[in-house]
Design a protein around this motif. Structure first.
Motif, PDB file in Angstrom:
ATOM      1  N   ASP A   1     -50.893  -7.747  10.206  1.00 26.55           N
ATOM      2  CA  ASP A   1     -51.361  -6.654   9.346  1.00 26.55           C
ATOM      3  C   ASP A   1     -51.960  -7.247   8.069  1.00 26.55           C
ATOM      4  OD1 ASP A   1     -51.736  -4.423   7.747  1.00 26.55           O
ATOM      5  OD2 ASP A   1     -49.820  -3.493   8.283  1.00 26.55           O
ATOM      6  N   PRO A   2     -53.249  -6.979   7.767  1.00 29.42           N
ATOM      7  CA  PRO A   2     -53.871  -7.542   6.566  1.00 29.42           C
ATOM      8  C   PRO A   2     -53.523  -6.791   5.286  1.00 29.42           C
ATOM      9  CG  PRO A   2     -55.454  -6.186   7.748  1.00 29.42           C
ATOM     10  CD  PRO A   2     -54.202  -6.212   8.588  1.00 29.42           C
ATOM     11  N   TRP A   3     -52.719  -5.726   5.380  1.00 30.72           N
ATOM     12  CA  TRP A   3     -52.429  -4.891   4.210  1.00 30.72           C
ATOM     13  C   TRP A   3     -51.730  -5.689   3.113  1.00 30.72           C
ATOM     14  CZ3 TRP A   3     -47.901  -3.698   1.676  1.00 30.72           C
ATOM     15  CH2 TRP A   3     -47.989  -2.677   0.712  1.00 30.72           C
ATOM     16  N   ARG A   4     -52.112  -5.405   1.861  1.00 23.23           N
ATOM     17  CA  ARG A   4     -51.429  -5.951   0.688  1.00 23.23           C
ATOM     18  C   ARG A   4     -51.311  -4.843  -0.354  1.00 23.23           C
ATOM     19  NH1 ARG A   4     -50.939  -8.946   4.172  1.00 23.23           N
ATOM     20  NH2 ARG A   4     -51.181 -11.234   4.210  1.00 23.23           N
ATOM     21  N   TYR A   5     -50.246  -4.889  -1.144  1.00 21.80           N
ATOM     22  CA  TYR A   5     -50.019  -3.878  -2.169  1.00 21.80           C
ATOM     23  C   TYR A   5     -50.980  -4.077  -3.332  1.00 21.80           C
ATOM     24  CZ  TYR A   5     -47.512  -0.946  -5.539  1.00 21.80           C
ATOM     25  OH  TYR A   5     -47.178   0.023  -6.456  1.00 21.80           O
ATOM     26  N   ALA A   6     -51.688  -3.007  -3.681  1.00 21.15           N
ATOM     27  CA  ALA A   6     -52.627  -3.038  -4.810  1.00 21.15           C
ATOM     28  C   ALA A   6     -52.496  -1.742  -5.597  1.00 21.15           C
ATOM     29  CB  ALA A   6     -54.049  -3.236  -4.316  1.00 21.15           C
ATOM     30  N   GLY A   7     -51.247  -1.398  -5.932  1.00 26.97           N
ATOM     31  CA  GLY A   7     -51.007  -0.139  -6.623  1.00 26.97           C
ATOM     32  C   GLY A   7     -50.719   0.981  -5.648  1.00 26.97           C
ATOM     33  N   ILE A   8     -50.333   2.118  -6.201  1.00 32.90           N
ATOM     34  CA  ILE A   8     -49.844   3.206  -5.357  1.00 32.90           C
ATOM     35  C   ILE A   8     -50.891   3.738  -4.399  1.00 32.90           C
ATOM     36  CG2 ILE A   8     -50.366   5.161  -6.895  1.00 32.90           C
ATOM     37  CD1 ILE A   8     -47.117   4.456  -4.857  1.00 32.90           C
ATOM     38  N   GLN A   9     -52.167   3.649  -4.762  1.00 32.18           N
ATOM     39  CA  GLN A   9     -53.214   4.121  -3.858  1.00 32.18           C
ATOM     40  C   GLN A   9     -53.201   3.360  -2.532  1.00 32.18           C
ATOM     41  OE1 GLN A   9     -55.223   6.747  -4.379  1.00 32.18           O
ATOM     42  NE2 GLN A   9     -54.188   7.123  -6.325  1.00 32.18           N
ATOM     43  N   SER A  10     -52.774   2.098  -2.583  1.00 33.76           N
ATOM     44  CA  SER A  10     -52.842   1.265  -1.383  1.00 33.76           C
ATOM     45  C   SER A  10     -51.799   1.613  -0.329  1.00 33.76           C
ATOM     46  CB  SER A  10     -52.699  -0.213  -1.769  1.00 33.76           C
ATOM     47  OG  SER A  10     -51.421  -0.478  -2.315  1.00 33.76           O
ATOM     48  N   VAL A  11     -50.772   2.385  -0.683  1.00 36.90           N
ATOM     49  CA  VAL A  11     -49.750   2.731   0.310  1.00 36.90           C
ATOM     50  C   VAL A  11     -50.070   4.029   1.041  1.00 36.90           C
ATOM     51  CG1 VAL A  11     -47.997   1.570  -1.075  1.00 36.90           C
ATOM     52  CG2 VAL A  11     -48.219   4.051  -1.225  1.00 36.90           C
ATOM     53  N   LYS A  12     -51.063   4.748   0.583  1.00 39.93           N
ATOM     54  CA  LYS A  12     -51.391   6.035   1.206  1.00 39.93           C
ATOM     55  C   LYS A  12     -51.850   5.823   2.640  1.00 39.93           C
ATOM     56  CE  LYS A  12     -52.299   8.540  -3.051  1.00 39.93           C
ATOM     57  NZ  LYS A  12     -53.248   9.345  -3.853  1.00 39.93           N
ATOM     58  N   GLY A  13     -51.251   6.602   3.519  1.00 37.84           N
ATOM     59  CA  GLY A  13     -51.564   6.487   4.938  1.00 37.84           C
ATOM     60  C   GLY A  13     -50.691   5.494   5.676  1.00 37.84           C
ATOM     61  N   LYS A  14     -49.897   4.718   4.954  1.00 36.68           N
ATOM     62  CA  LYS A  14     -48.977   3.773   5.586  1.00 36.68           C
ATOM     63  C   LYS A  14     -47.604   4.430   5.746  1.00 36.68           C
ATOM     64  CE  LYS A  14     -50.327  -0.046   6.078  1.00 36.68           C
ATOM     65  NZ  LYS A  14     -51.123  -0.659   7.184  1.00 36.68           N
ATOM     66  N   ARG A  15     -46.920   4.083   6.805  1.00 34.06           N
ATOM     67  CA  ARG A  15     -45.580   4.629   7.056  1.00 34.06           C
ATOM     68  C   ARG A  15     -44.553   3.710   6.387  1.00 34.06           C
ATOM     69  NH1 ARG A  15     -46.153   4.393  13.328  1.00 34.06           N
ATOM     70  NH2 ARG A  15     -47.161   2.488  12.574  1.00 34.06           N
ATOM     71  N   ILE A  16     -43.880   4.255   5.388  1.00 35.21           N
ATOM     72  CA  ILE A  16     -42.978   3.463   4.540  1.00 35.21           C
ATOM     73  C   ILE A  16     -41.530   3.732   4.940  1.00 35.21           C
ATOM     74  CG2 ILE A  16     -42.233   3.017   2.178  1.00 35.21           C
ATOM     75  CD1 ILE A  16     -44.939   4.151   1.251  1.00 35.21           C
ATOM     76  N   ALA A  17     -40.738   2.670   5.054  1.00 35.49           N
ATOM     77  CA  ALA A  17     -39.309   2.805   5.349  1.00 35.49           C
ATOM     78  C   ALA A  17     -38.495   2.644   4.076  1.00 35.49           C
ATOM     79  CB  ALA A  17     -38.890   1.764   6.376  1.00 35.49           C
ATOM     80  N   THR A  18     -37.429   3.427   3.981  1.00 32.73           N
ATOM     81  CA  THR A  18     -36.482   3.311   2.869  1.00 32.73           C
ATOM     82  C   THR A  18     -35.127   3.829   3.337  1.00 32.73           C
ATOM     83  OG1 THR A  18     -36.125   3.814   0.527  1.00 32.73           O
ATOM     84  CG2 THR A  18     -37.010   5.588   1.887  1.00 32.73           C
ATOM     85  N   GLY A  19     -34.138   3.817   2.451  1.00 31.00           N
ATOM     86  CA  GLY A  19     -32.810   4.307   2.801  1.00 31.00           C
ATOM     87  C   GLY A  19     -32.470   5.552   1.997  1.00 31.00           C
ATOM     88  N   PRO A  20     -31.445   6.280   2.393  1.00 30.24           N
ATOM     89  CA  PRO A  20     -31.077   7.520   1.705  1.00 30.24           C
ATOM     90  C   PRO A  20     -30.595   7.267   0.285  1.00 30.24           C
ATOM     91  CG  PRO A  20     -29.407   6.922   3.323  1.00 30.24           C
ATOM     92  CD  PRO A  20     -30.545   5.973   3.519  1.00 30.24           C
TER      93      PRO A  20
END
Length: 277
Positions: free
Chosen positions: A130-149
């Motif tokens: 995956d070539p994705w890299r974080y470049a601010g909050i706009q860059s995560v849009k459309g990506k499926r993000i995992a987290t915990g409760p």
């Protein structure tokens, strides 16, 4: 001049017993006075619940033990979930907990040390191709993000936490519930393309990638979130003030001194590296 009465055989057993009792009481008192009761939760490789086959307790616990052992302290460990550990420290059942995020609200129940355990850089885990890299909050849009409760990233990025909390993004935020294997499952979900990315303390990511043997499938990418995660030891306010101040002083001075090769040796034991140190 005071005359000392010669000790006869008849008096010896009772006086000897009394002397031994007093000596035992002094030793017990000194032992208790030099014992540090430590509550901690599982956050490998920083803090680890040991098992018979894997007795190590983690980078931070090893560091803590070295610092206080040098001052004559013995550590008693209480391996508990974080919420219980916090309650035990607040109630004085434990003297301290080695890592907690600073907040003014928490100062009501605990006293924070002056020196953090670490200032942790964060990073992301994605699939290796995956070539994705974080470049601010706009860059995560459309990506499926995992987290915990209930997990909160706001100390590292207010925007990232706001994105996770926004109901309009719920289709792209996967909250993985569970007890102690949540991040393990997240790694496998990324590998299986069920989610795309996950952010955490970089040392945690390094440790898991190695332990789960997923280096061929996943990769740690930087930059991470905007700010480092700063974790600080907390001490119980039930400890008398003078003693509490001394315990904090021992930690602060010991952590400042623990740099360079000494710290690197601790990190290498758990097969992780921290570029900021």
């Amino acid at each position: 001049m005071l005359k000392y009465k010669k000790l006869t055989t008849k008096h010896t057993p009772r006086l000897l017993s009394a002397a031994l009792f007093i000596l035992g009481s002094v030793v017990t008192h000194q032992s208790q006075a030099n014992t540090l009761k430590v509550c901690y939760d599982q956050w490998a490789p920083m803090t680890i619940f040991p098992t018979q086959g894997a007795p190590s307790r983690g980078v931070v616990i090893d560091m803590l033990a070295q610092i206080y052992a040098a001052k004559g302290y013995q550590l008693d460990y209480y391996e508990v979930p974080l919420a219980r550990g916090l309650n035990m420290v607040a109630e004085g059942l434990c003297d301290m907990l080695p890592e907690y995020l600073y907040s003014e609200e928490a100062e009501q129940d605990f006293e924070f040390a002056g020196q953090a355990t670490f200032s942790y850089p964060s990073a992301f885990v994605v699939r290796r191709n995956d070539p994705w890299r974080y470049a601010g909050i706009q860059s995560v849009k459309g990506k499926r993000i995992a987290t915990g409760p209930g997990w909160n990233y706001s100390s590292m990025s207010v925007d990232y936490q706001a994105y996770l909390d926004d109901p309009s993004n719920s289709n792209f935020v996967e909250v993985i519930a569970g007890d102690d294997d949540v991040v393990d499952r997240i790694f496998r979900m990324i590998k299986d393309k069920r989610v795309d990315l996950y952010a955490d303390n970089e040392l945690v990511l390094q440790h898991l990638l190695h332990r789960l043997k997923l280096n061929d499938d996943l990769v740690i990418v930087r930059p991470g979130l905007e700010k480092n995660l700063i974790e600080i030891p907390i001490f119980s306010k039930k400890i008398p003030t003078e003693k509490r101040k001394q315990l904090i002083k021992i930690w602060d001075q010991g952590r400042v001194a623990m740099q360079g090769a000494q710290l690197q040796k601790l990190l290498e034991k758990y097969q992780v590296t921290l570029g900021d140190e």
